[in-house]
Write a protein that holds these residues in place. Structure first.
Motif, short mmCIF file in Angstrom:
data_model
loop_
_atom_site.label_atom_id
_atom_site.label_comp_id
_atom_site.label_asym_id
_atom_site.label_seq_id
_atom_site.Cartn_x
_atom_site.Cartn_y
_atom_site.Cartn_z
N ALA A 65 8.63 4.28 4.60
CA ALA A 65 9.34 5.38 3.93
C ALA A 65 8.36 6.52 3.63
O ALA A 65 7.31 6.30 3.01
CB ALA A 65 9.95 4.87 2.62
N HIS A 66 8.70 7.71 4.11
CA HIS A 66 7.84 8.88 3.91
C HIS A 66 8.40 9.77 2.79
O HIS A 66 9.60 9.98 2.70
CB HIS A 66 7.71 9.68 5.21
N VAL A 68 4.14 0.49 2.13
CA VAL A 68 5.51 0.61 1.62
C VAL A 68 5.90 2.08 1.41
O VAL A 68 7.08 2.38 1.25
CB VAL A 68 5.70 -0.18 0.30
N ALA A 69 4.91 2.96 1.37
CA ALA A 69 5.23 4.38 1.20
C ALA A 69 4.12 5.24 1.78
O ALA A 69 2.94 4.86 1.74
CB ALA A 69 5.42 4.71 -0.28
N ALA A 70 4.51 6.39 2.31
CA ALA A 70 3.55 7.33 2.90
C ALA A 70 3.88 8.70 2.31
O ALA A 70 5.02 9.16 2.41
CB ALA A 70 3.70 7.34 4.42
N VAL A 71 2.86 9.33 1.69
CA VAL A 71 3.10 10.60 0.99
C VAL A 71 2.24 11.70 1.58
O VAL A 71 1.07 11.49 1.88
CB VAL A 71 2.77 10.45 -0.52
N GLN A 72 2.84 12.86 1.75
CA GLN A 72 2.12 14.04 2.23
C GLN A 72 2.57 15.23 1.41
O GLN A 72 3.53 15.13 0.64
CB GLN A 72 2.41 14.26 3.71
N ARG A 73 1.86 16.37 1.55
CA ARG A 73 2.22 17.53 0.73
C ARG A 73 3.59 18.08 1.15
O ARG A 73 4.46 18.31 0.31
CB ARG A 73 1.15 18.61 0.89
N SER A 74 3.77 18.29 2.45
CA SER A 74 4.99 18.96 2.91
C SER A 74 6.13 17.96 3.11
O SER A 74 5.90 16.76 3.21
CB SER A 74 4.69 19.68 4.22
N GLN A 75 7.33 18.49 3.18
CA GLN A 75 8.52 17.65 3.41
C GLN A 75 8.38 16.94 4.76
O GLN A 75 8.13 17.59 5.77
CB GLN A 75 9.75 18.57 3.43
N PRO A 76 8.52 15.60 4.81
CA PRO A 76 8.39 14.93 6.11
C PRO A 76 9.55 15.26 7.02
O PRO A 76 10.69 15.41 6.56
CB PRO A 76 8.39 13.44 5.74
N ALA A 77 9.27 15.36 8.33
CA ALA A 77 10.32 15.66 9.29
C ALA A 77 11.32 14.51 9.36
O ALA A 77 12.52 14.72 9.48
CB ALA A 77 9.70 15.90 10.67
N GLN A 78 10.80 13.29 9.25
CA GLN A 78 11.66 12.10 9.29
C GLN A 78 11.41 11.28 8.04
O GLN A 78 10.26 11.14 7.62
CB GLN A 78 11.27 11.23 10.48
N ILE A 130 0.83 -1.22 0.00
CA ILE A 130 0.00 0.00 0.00
C ILE A 130 0.87 1.26 0.00
O ILE A 130 1.85 1.34 0.75
CB ILE A 130 -0.87 0.06 1.28
N LEU A 131 0.45 2.23 -0.82
CA LEU A 131 0.99 3.59 -0.70
C LEU A 131 -0.12 4.43 -0.08
O LEU A 131 -1.24 4.45 -0.62
CB LEU A 131 1.39 4.13 -2.08
N VAL A 132 0.16 5.07 1.05
CA VAL A 132 -0.84 5.95 1.68
C VAL A 132 -0.58 7.38 1.22
O VAL A 132 0.51 7.92 1.46
CB VAL A 132 -0.78 5.85 3.22
N HIS A 133 -1.57 7.98 0.58
CA HIS A 133 -1.43 9.35 0.04
C HIS A 133 -2.27 10.28 0.92
O HIS A 133 -3.49 10.11 1.01
CB HIS A 133 -1.93 9.36 -1.42
N GLY A 134 -1.59 11.25 1.56
CA GLY A 134 -2.26 12.09 2.56
C GLY A 134 -1.93 11.58 3.95
O GLY A 134 -2.73 11.66 4.89
N ALA A 135 -0.71 11.03 4.08
CA ALA A 135 -0.33 10.25 5.26
C ALA A 135 -0.27 11.06 6.55
O ALA A 135 -0.47 10.50 7.63
CB ALA A 135 1.03 9.59 5.01
N SER A 136 0.00 12.36 6.47
CA SER A 136 0.13 13.15 7.70
C SER A 136 -1.22 13.66 8.21
O SER A 136 -1.29 14.28 9.26
CB SER A 136 1.06 14.34 7.46
N GLY A 137 -2.28 13.41 7.44
CA GLY A 137 -3.59 13.96 7.79
C GLY A 137 -4.33 13.11 8.82
O GLY A 137 -3.85 12.06 9.26
N ALA A 178 8.57 6.94 -5.34
CA ALA A 178 8.00 5.93 -4.43
C ALA A 178 8.30 4.53 -4.94
O ALA A 178 8.34 4.30 -6.16
CB ALA A 178 6.49 6.14 -4.32
N PRO A 179 8.49 3.57 -4.03
CA PRO A 179 8.76 2.19 -4.46
C PRO A 179 7.51 1.54 -5.06
O PRO A 179 6.43 2.13 -5.05
CB PRO A 179 9.13 1.50 -3.13
N ALA A 180 7.69 0.32 -5.59
CA ALA A 180 6.56 -0.40 -6.20
C ALA A 180 5.46 -0.63 -5.17
O ALA A 180 5.74 -0.91 -3.99
CB ALA A 180 7.04 -1.74 -6.75
N PHE A 181 4.20 -0.47 -5.59
CA PHE A 181 3.06 -0.72 -4.70
C PHE A 181 1.92 -1.33 -5.52
O PHE A 181 1.90 -1.21 -6.76
CB PHE A 181 2.62 0.59 -4.02
N ASP A 182 1.00 -1.98 -4.82
CA ASP A 182 -0.15 -2.60 -5.49
C ASP A 182 -1.36 -1.68 -5.52
O ASP A 182 -2.11 -1.66 -6.49
CB ASP A 182 -0.54 -3.91 -4.77
#
Ligand SMILES: NC(=O)C1=CN([C@@H]2O[C@H](COP(=O)(O)OP(=O)(O)OC[C@H]3O[C@@H](n4cnc5c(N)ncnc54)[C@H](OP(=O)(O)O)[C@@H]3O)[C@@H](O)[C@H]2O)C=CC1
Ligand SMILES: O=C(O)C1=N[C@H](C(=O)O)C[C@H](O)C1
Length: 241
Positions: free
Chosen positions: A54-55, A37-47, A11-18, A64-68
């Motif tokens: 992986a953020h 496998v990946a977490a994406v948000q608009r702003s630069q992740p702190a970590q 899974i890639l989570v889009h909007g991960a910091s919300g 982003a790496p391969a995701f289903d």
């Protein structure tokens, strides 16, 4: 949920910091049929890496790496890039982002010829049932006024809510002409009242969400079911079994 021997859905989570993204990350980590496998948000992740995930910032989406399956609970401005990435990668998309514009809804429809796709304004079982009740009530009550009142937390940007509009579409299918009202107050997770009124009487159908986990669980379940399916536009009820 599948057993330990089944392959996990990536899974890639889009909007991960919300608000929804955080619920998705927490609940995904409790399941054994999916792995984020990946977490994406608009702003630069702190970590860069948090709890093994992986953020990425939205500007780095292509790295982003391969995701289903991508699960998208972001904002309308984030929707086009994640839809494009899913098409490029041949991955499925589960999206609950509301407030999409008409061209975005057309792009979604067109993409469903190439990838498996589910967009739903509300991932709770209760609202799926409410929607059926609203259509039946509208059919049974010709000529009654139909009003939809939605209440949400003060941070919500779109109005009427996606759920209110979807319930309105069910009312229209039943022959009603709904009117909408929106309230923004405190930390209300999401409430929808569909009211049918005639002189001397009134029917009220209400759904109250008290915890976002109901939406996140529905989306994770849908993602696990959608992975590997043929391209097409799926509905939540197709994947509930
Ligand atoms: N269908 C359903 O069942 C439900 C739908 N929703 C919908 O989900 C969406 C998110 O809700 P909520 O979690 O409360 O919202 P939040 O504002 O809490 O979170 C939004 C998230 O999207 C990210 N984001 C914003 N813009 C972009 C962009 N351009 N590209 C990539 N990521 C972006 C934000 O990143 P950053 O923090 O860096 O800004 C943040 O991670 C809304 O549309 C809401 O209506 C919500 C609940 C249930
Ligand atoms: O933004 C929210 O919070 C919610 N959005 C969805 C909507 O627009 O209907 C679903 C739920 O009501 C919570």
């Amino acid at each position: 949920m599948s057993d330990h021997t089944s392959p996990q859905t990536r899974i890639l989570v889009h909007g991960a910091s919300g608000r929804m993204g955080q619920a998705l990350l927490r609940l995904a980590s409790e399941r054994n049929d999916v792995v984020v496998v990946a977490a994406v948000q608009r702003s630069q992740p702190a970590q860069r890496v948090v709890d093994g995930v992986a953020h990425f910032a939205a500007s780095e989406l292509h790295g982003a790496p391969a995701f289903d399956v991508a699960i998208d609970f972001s904002l309308p401005q984030g929707f086009d890039p994640i839809l494009a990435l899913c098409e490029e990668r041949g991955a499925a998309l589960v999206s609950g982002t509301t407030g999409l514009e008409a061209p975005q809804l057309s792009a979604l429809e067109s993409a469903s010829q190439r990838i498996p796709l589910l967009w739903a304004a509300n991932f709770s079982l209760g609202v799926a049932i409410l929607s059926e009740l609203v259509e039946r009530a509208a059919q049974a009550l010709p000529g009654w006024d139909c009003d939809i009142v939605e209440s949400h937390h003060v941070h919500k940007k779109d109005a009427p809510s996606g759920t209110a509009l979807a319930l309105g579409a069910s009312a229209v299918l039943g022959g009603a002409s709904p009117r909408y009202a929106s309230l923004r107050a405190g930390d209300i997770v999401g409430e929808h009242l569909v009211q049918f009124t005639a002189p001397g009487e009134r029917i009220e159908l209400v759904h109250r969400a008290t915890n976002r986990d109901i939406f996140a669980r529905g989306a994770l379940h849908a993602a696990a079911k959608l992975a590997g399916r043929a391209p097409g536009r799926y509905r939540l009820r197709d994947l509930l079994a």
